[in-house]
Design a protein around this motif. Structure first.
Motif, PDB file in Angstrom:
ATOM      1  N   LEU A   1      10.501  -6.745  -1.689  1.00  0.00           N
ATOM      2  CA  LEU A   1       9.096  -6.358  -1.815  1.00  0.00           C
ATOM      3  C   LEU A   1       8.918  -5.285  -2.888  1.00  0.00           C
ATOM      4  O   LEU A   1       7.964  -5.335  -3.674  1.00  0.00           O
ATOM      5  CB  LEU A   1       8.565  -5.855  -0.469  1.00  0.00           C
ATOM      6  N   ALA A   2       9.819  -4.323  -2.936  1.00  0.00           N
ATOM      7  CA  ALA A   2       9.724  -3.286  -3.970  1.00  0.00           C
ATOM      8  C   ALA A   2       9.754  -3.909  -5.362  1.00  0.00           C
ATOM      9  O   ALA A   2       9.011  -3.497  -6.264  1.00  0.00           O
ATOM     10  CB  ALA A   2      10.865  -2.282  -3.804  1.00  0.00           C
ATOM     11  N   HIS A   3      10.611  -4.908  -5.528  1.00  0.00           N
ATOM     12  CA  HIS A   3      10.683  -5.607  -6.816  1.00  0.00           C
ATOM     13  C   HIS A   3       9.383  -6.349  -7.097  1.00  0.00           C
ATOM     14  O   HIS A   3       8.850  -6.283  -8.216  1.00  0.00           O
ATOM     15  CB  HIS A   3      11.863  -6.571  -6.808  1.00  0.00           C
ATOM     16  N   ARG A   4       8.867  -7.049  -6.095  1.00  0.00           N
ATOM     17  CA  ARG A   4       7.630  -7.817  -6.270  1.00  0.00           C
ATOM     18  C   ARG A   4       6.474  -6.911  -6.692  1.00  0.00           C
ATOM     19  O   ARG A   4       5.642  -7.284  -7.535  1.00  0.00           O
ATOM     20  CB  ARG A   4       7.263  -8.537  -4.970  1.00  0.00           C
ATOM     21  N   TYR A   5       6.407  -5.713  -6.105  1.00  0.00           N
ATOM     22  CA  TYR A   5       5.274  -4.830  -6.347  1.00  0.00           C
ATOM     23  C   TYR A   5       5.494  -3.876  -7.520  1.00  0.00           C
ATOM     24  O   TYR A   5       4.677  -2.991  -7.762  1.00  0.00           O
ATOM     25  CB  TYR A   5       4.970  -4.014  -5.082  1.00  0.00           C
ATOM     26  N   GLY A   6       6.597  -4.050  -8.237  1.00  0.00           N
ATOM     27  CA  GLY A   6       6.861  -3.195  -9.380  1.00  0.00           C
ATOM     28  C   GLY A   6       7.231  -1.776  -9.003  1.00  0.00           C
ATOM     29  O   GLY A   6       7.109  -0.848  -9.814  1.00  0.00           O
ATOM     30  N   ALA A   7       7.710  -1.593  -7.768  1.00  0.00           N
ATOM     31  CA  ALA A   7       8.028  -0.250  -7.280  1.00  0.00           C
ATOM     32  C   ALA A   7       9.506   0.090  -7.372  1.00  0.00           C
ATOM     33  O   ALA A   7       9.910   1.199  -6.991  1.00  0.00           O
ATOM     34  CB  ALA A   7       7.562  -0.103  -5.832  1.00  0.00           C
TER      35      ALA A   7
ATOM     36  N   ALA B   1       0.830  -1.208   0.000  1.00  0.00           N
ATOM     37  CA  ALA B   1       0.000   0.000   0.000  1.00  0.00           C
ATOM     38  C   ALA B   1       0.863   1.255   0.000  1.00  0.00           C
ATOM     39  O   ALA B   1       0.610   2.202  -0.748  1.00  0.00           O
ATOM     40  CB  ALA B   1      -0.927  -0.011   1.209  1.00  0.00           C
ATOM     41  N   ALA B   2       1.883   1.272   0.847  1.00  0.00           N
ATOM     42  CA  ALA B   2       2.731   2.459   0.961  1.00  0.00           C
ATOM     43  C   ALA B   2       3.530   2.705  -0.306  1.00  0.00           C
ATOM     44  O   ALA B   2       3.618   3.843  -0.799  1.00  0.00           O
ATOM     45  CB  ALA B   2       3.665   2.308   2.152  1.00  0.00           C
ATOM     46  N   MET B   3       4.137   1.648  -0.853  1.00  0.00           N
ATOM     47  CA  MET B   3       4.966   1.813  -2.048  1.00  0.00           C
ATOM     48  C   MET B   3       4.136   2.219  -3.259  1.00  0.00           C
ATOM     49  O   MET B   3       4.534   3.106  -4.029  1.00  0.00           O
ATOM     50  CB  MET B   3       5.725   0.520  -2.335  1.00  0.00           C
ATOM     51  N   ARG B   4       2.991   1.599  -3.442  1.00  0.00           N
ATOM     52  CA  ARG B   4       2.154   1.961  -4.590  1.00  0.00           C
ATOM     53  C   ARG B   4       1.629   3.389  -4.435  1.00  0.00           C
ATOM     54  O   ARG B   4       1.585   4.157  -5.406  1.00  0.00           O
ATOM     55  CB  ARG B   4       1.004   0.974  -4.737  1.00  0.00           C
ATOM     56  N   THR B   5       1.242   3.752  -3.234  1.00  0.00           N
ATOM     57  CA  THR B   5       0.761   5.113  -3.004  1.00  0.00           C
ATOM     58  C   THR B   5       1.859   6.128  -3.291  1.00  0.00           C
ATOM     59  O   THR B   5       1.620   7.162  -3.937  1.00  0.00           O
ATOM     60  CB  THR B   5       0.257   5.267  -1.558  1.00  0.00           C
ATOM     61  N   ALA B   6       3.070   5.850  -2.829  1.00  0.00           N
ATOM     62  CA  ALA B   6       4.194   6.762  -3.079  1.00  0.00           C
ATOM     63  C   ALA B   6       4.437   6.947  -4.573  1.00  0.00           C
ATOM     64  O   ALA B   6       4.771   8.048  -5.028  1.00  0.00           O
ATOM     65  CB  ALA B   6       5.447   6.240  -2.396  1.00  0.00           C
ATOM     66  N   SER B   7       4.249   5.877  -5.345  1.00  0.00           N
ATOM     67  CA  SER B   7       4.512   5.965  -6.783  1.00  0.00           C
ATOM     68  C   SER B   7       3.466   6.802  -7.514  1.00  0.00           C
ATOM     69  O   SER B   7       3.721   7.288  -8.613  1.00  0.00           O
ATOM     70  CB  SER B   7       4.575   4.559  -7.397  1.00  0.00           C
TER      71      SER B   7
END
Length: 244
Positions: free
Chosen positions: A127-133, A99-105
């Motif tokens: 996790l950043a890699h997994r979520y495409g962040a 949630a945090a990484m996608r929101t930041a993007s």
């Protein structure tokens, strides 16, 4: 709307803090149910801790299904048992790191994660890699404070986290900070005001994402990887975990 927030560790003071952060941003019609499992580690700071926390998280999902919970949040930055939880329910399940990484993007061109121990830095990168962040994540920085220190009333945690955030802004050239621990949720607003930049708490971000998904009547797909697990027998202390 019922949102169940699961703090995967067993430290009740952190669960209370998470509940407070969630209720501040939740809509008036949203009921926040914040819990810790009955079994698991006091804090989660390793893959070992994550693995042992998973059963408690999944038990809380199972109990939530009996209460007709509309959405779940896993309130640990490692997002432990996230995919397994999504297999168990058609309700949305949100991990606070995702949630945090996608929101930041959505709102910045680059963010730094400020987390606790150095040993968890690579976990956050995974996790950043997994979520495409990864294209947005400029750095993951450790404060080298234990999670339990965030709960101590006389802790110097705020100053340590703040100083690492300042380094992130100066050295990483990030324009947003992502807090890499649910136990930092109460620091978010103070940090944002003092630093003059957007600081994202994954707990708050997850609550609003969960509300949106429920309001749009979007459920977890049961076609593909997150279909319900096959029915089979489980033994020993896991004897009650077979899916019907």
């Amino acid at each position: 709307m019922k949102i169940k927030i699961i703090n995967p560790n067993t430290t009740q003071s952190m669960t209370n803090k998470i509940a407070t952060s969630a209720k501040i941003v939740a809509s008036s019609g949203t009921q926040i149910i914040a819990v810790s499992p009955q079994m698991g580690p006091a804090t989660i700071e390793s893959y070992y801790d994550e693995a042992l926390s998973a059963v408690g998280v999944l038990e809380e999902i199972r109990q939530g299904e009996q209460l007709n919970v509309d959405a779940y949040i896993i309130a640990c930055f490692g997002d432990p048992a996230l995919y397994a939880a999504r297999e168990m329910t058609s309700a949305p399940v949100i991990g606070i790191a995702e949630a945090a990484m996608r929101t930041a993007s959505y709102i910045s061109t680059g963010f730094s994660v400020v987390t606790t121990l150095q040993r968890t830095v690579n976990m956050s990168w995974h996790l950043a890699h997994r979520y495409g962040a990864t294209p947005f994540c400029k750095n993951v920085r450790a404060c080298d404070i234990a999670v339990e220190e965030l709960e101590l009333p006389d802790s110097d945690a705020y100053r340590i986290v703040r100083d690492e955030c300042k380094k992130a802004l100066a050295e990483d050239k990030s324009d947003t900070i992502v807090l890499g621990c649910a136990g930092m949720s109460d620091l978010c607003l103070k940090l944002q005001n003092e630093l003059g930049v957007i600081v994202i708490d994954g707990v708050a971000a997850a609550v609003k994402l969960a509300e949106m998904l429920v309001q749009l009547n979007l459920k977890t797909s049961k076609v593909g990887d997150w279909a319900s697990p096959p029915v089979k027998n489980y033994t020993g202390i896991l004897s009650g975990f077979g899916m019907n």
